[in-house]
Design a protein around this motif. Sequence first.
Motif, short mmCIF file in Angstrom:
data_model
loop_
_atom_site.label_atom_id
_atom_site.label_comp_id
_atom_site.label_asym_id
_atom_site.label_seq_id
_atom_site.Cartn_x
_atom_site.Cartn_y
_atom_site.Cartn_z
N GLN A 80 0.76 -1.18 0.07
CA GLN A 80 -0.03 -0.11 0.15
C GLN A 80 0.72 1.41 0.07
O GLN A 80 0.71 1.99 0.92
CB GLN A 80 -0.92 0.04 1.21
N VAL A 81 1.60 1.48 -1.08
CA VAL A 81 2.65 2.66 -1.19
C VAL A 81 2.16 3.27 -2.65
O VAL A 81 1.66 2.78 -3.52
CB VAL A 81 3.92 2.14 -1.16
N ASN A 82 2.67 4.50 -2.63
CA ASN A 82 2.31 5.25 -3.89
C ASN A 82 3.44 4.74 -4.80
O ASN A 82 3.11 4.67 -6.18
CB ASN A 82 2.43 6.65 -3.72
N LYS A 83 4.48 4.46 -4.44
CA LYS A 83 5.78 3.99 -5.44
C LYS A 83 6.42 2.89 -4.71
O LYS A 83 6.96 2.98 -3.87
CB LYS A 83 6.81 5.20 -5.68
N GLY A 90 5.92 6.36 0.23
CA GLY A 90 4.79 6.90 0.09
C GLY A 90 3.57 5.96 0.66
O GLY A 90 2.84 5.55 -0.18
N LYS A 107 0.01 4.74 1.45
CA LYS A 107 -1.29 5.31 1.28
C LYS A 107 -2.12 5.19 2.53
O LYS A 107 -1.93 4.42 3.40
CB LYS A 107 -1.86 4.13 0.28
N ALA A 108 -3.15 6.02 2.41
CA ALA A 108 -4.48 6.06 3.23
C ALA A 108 -4.77 4.53 3.38
O ALA A 108 -5.07 4.14 2.49
CB ALA A 108 -5.28 7.08 3.13
N ASP A 120 -3.05 -3.64 3.98
CA ASP A 120 -4.15 -2.77 4.44
C ASP A 120 -5.06 -3.54 5.29
O ASP A 120 -6.36 -3.51 5.39
CB ASP A 120 -5.09 -2.24 3.28
#
Lengths: 108, 406
Positions: B109-112, B175, B177-178, B255
């Motif tokens: 669960q990360v942006n990159k 990054g 993620k929510a 998550d």
Amino acid sequence: MLVKLMIASLLTCFCVTPAISQTVMNFRSVKVELPTEERMFPGGDKAAAINGNCLACHSASMVLNQPPLTRAVWSAEVHKMVSAYKAPVSPQDVDAIIAYLVQTNGKP
Amino acid sequence: MVTTQGGLRRRTVLGGVGAACLASSLGQAEPTVMLPLGGGPEARRLTTAFPEKGSMILQRMRPPLLETPFEVFDQGVFTPNDRFFVRWHWSVIPESVDAGAFRLSVRGQVNKALSLSLHDMAAFSQVELAAVNQCSGNSRGLFMPRVPGAQWGNGAMGNARWTGVRLRDVLDRAGVKAGAVQVRFNGMDAPVVPDAPDFMKSLGIDHARDGEVMIAYAMNGTQLPLLNGFPLRLIVPGWYSTYWVKMLNDIEVLDRVDDQYWMKTAYRIPDTPNGRVKPGDTGFKTVPISKMNPRSFITNLTSGQRIAAGAPAAVRGIAFGGDCGVARVDISADTGKTWHAAVLGGDEGKFGFRRWNATISVSAKGSETVMVRCTNTAGVVQPPEANWNPAGFMQNGIESLPLIAT
């Protein structure tokens, strides 16, 4: 200008000082050889099942260093090896291994 | 009270002429050490067969379980890398690691998603921390009644200065993620049987991002020994070693709560104060093991040692607060009837060992018991009774040491 330069040099000093105390890493590749275990469970034929099934994953010392345990505890340990840790042991050998452990290091 | 203090009843047989004689008279090919494990077996081989390791107590050859001989703890506040304890779950352990080719992946669960080299890791802001690394089952062999598992004395612990990067900095680079709930850590070791559960551990996202949890690339100023997790190891200050994943090469942001074997089934403690239950208790709720509790040890005297009656005797040792610092260490030279404050040594950081020293005097001739007790900065005191639970975790009862005044 001079003041700016002095501030700049002070800042530089301040920033560089922590860096000097930093651990600078030059990572070296590592290649080792881990020792292998030659010891088997004693007992000849009676130890055939435990020697044949258990030593693939761990050396005998783990078992030989255990205190005397009840049949219920030994049985739970062997079944944990099969159910949780997926040791491929036949039901017949499971019984033989438990019998060996109870006989050699059991307690009431 | 823990009446059988590891290392203090030991009869060490190593080195020197006397040792050689004793070893040969016993028909032993190698030096052994006796651990004070009630009901036995007490004898363990001492081994120098492991790479990057000095003399260690052999609990298991494969996968390695190596215990630190207790006298090492008297030699300084930091435990040398070549004497630091070793504990692996699975026997497929890489015997070579290419420092240039190694990559740490950060994914989930990360942006990159990231793939970080050791060079990349060294470019992050560097942090350093002294912290005790202690096996959940340290001192399991001293449990009464005995329980199955690695039969450690008191040497499945060590204190090192760890150098590396904040886990938070690495997670922020990717990054988070929510909706992230936990972060799972996996190393390069693997089970022999392919469908057996790979060893992985997880921390809550807030814990993972607290700025104290770190990824170490150095231990006491040099790269980690392979058996202690080269090239990268997770450092979870104040928490038991099970979370300090070795040879860390995979970080996955989840998550959901991690429900795999090593979180859901293994390394669980009773959900009771100090993880304590009575032998025979069943039906209690369990939770994943987490924070350590305070402990203290005498390191310069051994069980049954003779001291001069009526004369001052120097006593010294180590203490640690568990998940916080050491507030005080007290010594009793009369089986716990009266206590006196020990003098604390230098503070290397709240998560590390703290050395202490004291002077005791036993006036009457005969046997007497010396005890040591740590109080941490949260006010938690070591309990007088030995701890007990069926998995043999979290021992921290007050240690006691019988001496003979002559």
